[in-house]
Design a protein around this motif. Structure first.
Motif, short mmCIF file in Angstrom:
data_model
loop_
_atom_site.label_atom_id
_atom_site.label_comp_id
_atom_site.label_asym_id
_atom_site.label_seq_id
_atom_site.Cartn_x
_atom_site.Cartn_y
_atom_site.Cartn_z
N LEU A 242 0.83 -1.14 0.11
CA LEU A 242 0.01 -0.10 -0.14
C LEU A 242 0.99 1.34 0.03
CD1 LEU A 242 -2.75 1.62 0.13
CD2 LEU A 242 -2.61 1.22 2.88
N ILE A 243 0.83 2.09 -1.01
CA ILE A 243 1.37 3.21 -1.11
C ILE A 243 0.65 4.25 -0.46
CG2 ILE A 243 2.31 4.90 -2.81
CD1 ILE A 243 2.64 2.71 -4.85
N CYS A 244 1.35 5.15 0.66
CA CYS A 244 0.60 6.00 1.39
C CYS A 244 1.92 7.24 1.39
CB CYS A 244 0.12 5.75 2.89
SG CYS A 244 -1.26 4.68 2.55
N THR A 245 2.42 7.46 0.73
CA THR A 245 3.46 8.39 0.54
C THR A 245 3.35 9.92 0.89
OG1 THR A 245 3.78 8.54 -1.72
CG2 THR A 245 5.29 7.17 -0.77
N GLY A 246 1.85 10.20 0.70
CA GLY A 246 1.70 11.81 0.67
C GLY A 246 1.63 12.48 -0.59
N ALA A 247 1.21 13.66 -0.44
CA ALA A 247 1.63 14.63 -1.76
C ALA A 247 2.61 15.67 -1.54
CB ALA A 247 0.24 15.12 -2.21
N PHE A 407 0.69 21.76 -2.45
CA PHE A 407 1.48 20.80 -3.07
C PHE A 407 0.82 20.30 -4.51
CE2 PHE A 407 1.56 20.83 1.56
CZ PHE A 407 2.91 20.37 1.69
N GLU A 408 2.08 19.67 -5.20
CA GLU A 408 1.29 19.29 -6.66
C GLU A 408 1.08 17.80 -6.77
OE1 GLU A 408 4.22 20.01 -9.58
OE2 GLU A 408 4.33 22.27 -9.40
N GLY A 409 1.56 16.87 -5.62
CA GLY A 409 1.17 15.65 -5.54
C GLY A 409 2.60 14.79 -5.29
N VAL A 410 2.58 13.56 -5.96
CA VAL A 410 3.82 12.70 -5.63
C VAL A 410 4.80 13.21 -6.72
CG1 VAL A 410 2.46 10.62 -4.67
CG2 VAL A 410 2.81 11.13 -6.92
N GLN A 422 -2.03 13.48 -13.35
CA GLN A 422 -2.06 15.11 -12.80
C GLN A 422 -1.14 14.81 -11.23
OE1 GLN A 422 -5.85 16.28 -12.41
NE2 GLN A 422 -6.00 17.12 -14.56
N ASN A 423 -0.18 14.11 -11.43
CA ASN A 423 0.91 13.88 -10.18
C ASN A 423 0.14 13.12 -8.96
OD1 ASN A 423 3.02 15.41 -11.24
ND2 ASN A 423 1.89 17.30 -10.77
N LYS A 424 -0.80 12.54 -9.43
CA LYS A 424 -1.55 11.54 -8.31
C LYS A 424 -1.56 10.09 -8.75
CE LYS A 424 -5.05 14.26 -8.31
NZ LYS A 424 -6.44 14.84 -7.80
N ILE A 425 -1.29 9.33 -7.71
CA ILE A 425 -1.29 7.90 -8.29
C ILE A 425 -2.67 7.25 -8.88
CG2 ILE A 425 -1.05 5.38 -7.50
CD1 ILE A 425 1.29 6.61 -5.77
N ASP A 444 -3.38 11.18 0.44
CA ASP A 444 -2.82 12.27 -0.31
C ASP A 444 -2.14 11.68 -1.70
OD1 ASP A 444 -3.96 13.77 1.80
OD2 ASP A 444 -2.05 14.96 2.07
N ALA A 445 -1.53 10.75 -1.56
CA ALA A 445 -0.76 10.14 -2.77
C ALA A 445 -1.79 9.83 -3.93
CB ALA A 445 0.02 8.95 -2.49
N ARG A 446 -3.09 9.44 -3.55
CA ARG A 446 -3.92 9.28 -4.39
C ARG A 446 -5.12 10.25 -4.73
NH1 ARG A 446 -8.94 8.14 -5.49
NH2 ARG A 446 -9.46 8.86 -3.44
N ARG A 447 -5.45 11.08 -3.65
CA ARG A 447 -6.57 11.79 -3.89
C ARG A 447 -5.81 13.10 -3.90
NH1 ARG A 447 -10.87 11.82 -0.41
NH2 ARG A 447 -11.45 14.09 -1.01
#
Length: 474
Positions: A242-247, A407-410, A422-425, A444-447
């Motif tokens: 599970l990727i939860c790295t944030g944005a 923030f732009e995303g990941v 758009q810089n989101k997973i 945040d990595a996703r949304r």
């Protein structure tokens, strides 16, 4: 319902706060808890609505309305009013893994949609929640909870912020063997390094990490997935990831002079400050001591920069916002149960006003260029007003500039094999699956950049999907 006419007869009471000129001398939390009787009175103001809008957890006009964790707010309000604190804690813990975080770090959209706020002031939901969870820890009700059963399935979670911790907690309780990977030296994500200590004392984050560790979750710090170990190799070792790295990719301000020294992303500054607070031997690369500080961006992160700069001993601090000053009451375009867009004097602005004699916020400001000295250091900013009647340039002295425009995303280079948009997973909010089997994304990595309660909601939902996936594996 605690008190039939409590929302009319009893006034909302907020916790007393240490005077701004006193609290800027330290980094501790500055709110003083209400007494037990005061909390009971505040809880009695709850109307126990037929439709409790406080817990709807919806997006209305791009803003959060109600609690995305669907906390059973009227139920634990009633129990708190009755003095049944243990039962109130049980209700709170049914939907919220970490109330000690949300009661400190969440902006409380539940209060913005509280029905009592229509004729008067909303119920002090956040303060009641904090009283319940603090009482629970004080009484020893929050205990190590080992899973009832253990499976052989292994799950890796990348990122130890609110989404990652929530998913880890739920998956561990399902009996799976969970390992949390974190690129930083301490765990908690933005709870640890993105929010100053005076808003959430790091001892509460560390206490919960210790509790989760005792429950069986393995934490591995200083592990940058994609650098220290590839995502592909991680997936070989685990049944699900599970990727939860944030944005955490900061939005840039690509204008003339951006290359000058003394200009930093806000989160880099806040992280350096907290690292120094937690370890006095650590020498921060950014400090506001003795400097003229300008913060670009009018949100909460910008306010945290203002408060941090004051505590570090800045010479002055100003915060630029592109929008105008908010109204004192709801406008017709911002009806209940939308989150109210109204003027407030946040803790940082109270402190600046007490220290420097003025609210640091400047409105309708567009930064045009950074101007440097002969040594390549920023020395001033050129701005223009976004008001139609004011177009001439204005210049502001500064030797430290903090960019807090979101923030732009990941990072685009992060996990190149995982599809992004758009810089989101790319993963929907139904099954949270990426384009690779067994690899999920949440928070945040996703949304994209959002509130702690949305991150926790996504962590819970993703954990459910992963548990369903693992139960079907041989």
């Amino acid at each position: 319902m605690g008190h039939l006419t409590g929302f009319i007869d009893i006034q909302r009471e907020n916790p007393a706060e240490q005077h701004p000129l006193e609290r800027i001398n330290h980094w501790q939390e500055y709110q003083k808890p209400l007494t037990e009787e005061a909390i009971k009175l505040q809880a009695s103001r709850c109307m126990d609505c037929g439709t409790p809008f406080c817990q709807i957890g919806s997006i209305i006009q791009s803003n959060t309305s109600g609690c995305p964790l669907y906390n059973l707010i009227p139920e634990w309000n009633e129990l708190a009013y009755q003095g049944k604190w243990f039962e109130a804690y049980q209700r709170l813990a049914k939907t919220n893994n970490f109330p000690e975080f949300t009661s400190r770090a969440c902006p409380a959209p539940c209060e913005g949609s509280c029905t009592a706020g229509l004729p008067g002031q909303p119920v002090a939901i956040k303060n009641i929640e904090k009283a319940i969870i603090d009482r629970a820890f004080q009484e020893g009700w929050v205990k190590v909870k080992h899973p009832v059963k253990k499976t052989s399935k292994r799950v890796a979670i990348i990122g130890s912020g609110p989404a990652g911790l929530t998913a880890a907690d739920d998956l561990n309780q399902h009996g799976h063997r969970v390992t949390v990977y974190e690129k930083d030296d301490r765990f908690g994500g933005l709870l640890m390094y993105g929010i100053p200590n005076m808003k959430i004392d790091k001892k509460y984050v560390e206490r919960r990490i210790e509790l989760l560790s005792k429950e069986g979750i393995v934490f591995k710090g200083n592990m940058n997935i994609g650098v220290d170990i590839s995502l592909k190799d991680l997936k070989k070792e685990y049944d699900a990831v599970l990727i939860c790295t944030g944005a955490d990719k900061p939005r840039e301000l690509p204008i003339d002079g951006r290359q000058l020294k003394g200009i930093y992303p806000a989160m880099e500054y806040l992280k350096e400050s907290t690292k120094h607070y937690l370890n006095k031997q650590y020498s921060p690369s950014i400090s506001a001591k003795g400097k003229k500080v300008i913060v670009i961006g009018g949100g909460d992160t910008g306010a945290d920069c203002v408060a941090t700069a004051i505590r570090q001993g800045c010479k002055s601090v100003i915060q630029f916002g592109k929008h105008g000053k908010l109204p004192m009451t709801r406008s017709e375009a911002n009806p209940w149960p939308e989150n109210p867009q109204i003027f407030t004097l946040d803790y940082a602005y109270e402190e600046a006003q007490s220290k420097f004699g003025m609210d640091p916020r400047q409105y309708f400001i567009q930064t045009k260029a950074f101007i440097g000295d002969e040594d390549g250091n920023v020395k001033s900013l050129e701005t223009t007003s976004l008001r139609d009647d004011q177009s001439e340039s204005r210049y502001w002295d500064a030797d430290l500039v903090l960019i807090a425009i979101g923030f732009e995303g990941v990072e685009s280079s992060l996990f190149p094999a995982i599809e992004k948009k758009q810089n989101k997973i790319s993963a929907n909010d139904v099954d949270f699956k990426t384009n690779h089997d067994g690899i999920y994304a949440a928070g945040d990595a996703r949304r994209g950049q959002s509130l702690i309660v949305w991150a926790m909601q996504e962590g819970k939902k993703a954990a459910k999907e992963i548990n369903d996936y693992l139960s079907k594996l041989q």
